[in-house]
Design an enzyme around this catalytic site. Sequence first.
Site, short mmCIF file in Angstrom:
data_model
loop_
_atom_site.label_atom_id
_atom_site.label_comp_id
_atom_site.label_asym_id
_atom_site.label_seq_id
_atom_site.Cartn_x
_atom_site.Cartn_y
_atom_site.Cartn_z
N LYS A 53 0.95 -1.13 0.10
CA LYS A 53 0.05 0.03 0.04
C LYS A 53 0.94 1.19 0.03
CE LYS A 53 -3.73 -2.44 1.87
NZ LYS A 53 -4.57 -3.36 2.89
N GLN A 97 -5.38 -1.92 9.17
CA GLN A 97 -5.00 -3.40 8.44
C GLN A 97 -5.78 -4.59 9.33
OE1 GLN A 97 -3.64 -3.97 5.43
NE2 GLN A 97 -4.39 -5.90 5.55
N ASP A 120 -11.75 2.00 3.34
CA ASP A 120 -12.37 0.61 2.96
C ASP A 120 -13.75 0.29 2.73
OD1 ASP A 120 -10.04 -1.26 2.69
OD2 ASP A 120 -9.93 -1.34 5.17
#
Length: 284
Positions: A53, A97, A120
């Site tokens: 990322k 995460q 997300d």
Amino acid sequence: MAQLIDGKKIAAMVREDVAAEVQQMQENTGSTPGLAVVIVGNDPASRTYVNNKKKYCAEVGIYSEEYALPEETTQEELLALVRKLNEKPDIDGILVQLPLPKHLDEKAVIEAIRPDKDVDAFHPSNVGRIMIGDYHFLPCTPAGIMELLYRSGIEVSGKRCVVIGRSNIVGKPMAMLLLHQNGTVTICHSKTQDLAAVCREADILVVAIGKARFVTADMVKPGAVVIDVGMDRDENGKLCGDVDFASAEPVASWITPVPGGVGPMTIAMLLKNTVTAAKLHGEQ
Ligand code: NAP
């Protein structure tokens, strides 16, 4: 012989578009989109994802910050960090995460992220927005699959779509996005009866179950589009998908490989969501 849907190539095209948007934003407003990535503990797979990322943020010109917290971080410490990032003006997107270590409450952490920074798209407010078709962000993996279909010229409207898997991050939103594009959608799961027969009805079959090479040729309708979300290890520890590629590929018309199919799209869509968040913040 199926045509291969090349996720690596399509993800690179999406990143090029994102890079151009970032440059335009810098020229127009002088601001740069910013992403904060939070990782707790030492899970090697999570570390690899976070490193990727950061790498792709740098490639497209997105500013990124990493917060690597120790395994023993408390719920309150993690929530305090999320609250701080919620208020940080140079941060447009926050990604925690997953999975988190067992002692932490993922649901509470997701709900603490400000919905307009939830790149997300896991916050209940964003999930609800997707249900009613009025959204800013789409969850990265299903959005990446829609982009693969679109950029491969595969029409969804009117097609029989079968999604195997009903997780909140893949299966359920995937089904909703196919429905938004006028697919006729069936969602299958571990209690589905005669799964093979249901799958054989699919013009578009999306497989997200997490079981190596589970879907075999007898479950694929001749000429179907097969999208394999799985990231599994076979008996030799080799990365493979949920679809038995060797047997399904001659039957399908289009198929995604693993690796190099859905996987690269997930990060590309995260970058896209971060730019969307920055645009939203620019309008505020
Ligand atoms: P998950 O939360 O474990 O959900 C798995 C789903 O599959 C569940 O709904 C389960 O049904 C269903 N299932 C399991 N065994 C089944 C069977 N025998 N027949 C029919 N359905 C079955 O998994 P996930 O997070 O959605 O991930 C799925 C896969 O995608 C994993 O391999 C994961 O690594 C991969 N993944 C890849 C990406 C990417 O970027 N490429 C992103 C996310 C996930 P029940 O609900 O009835 O238990």
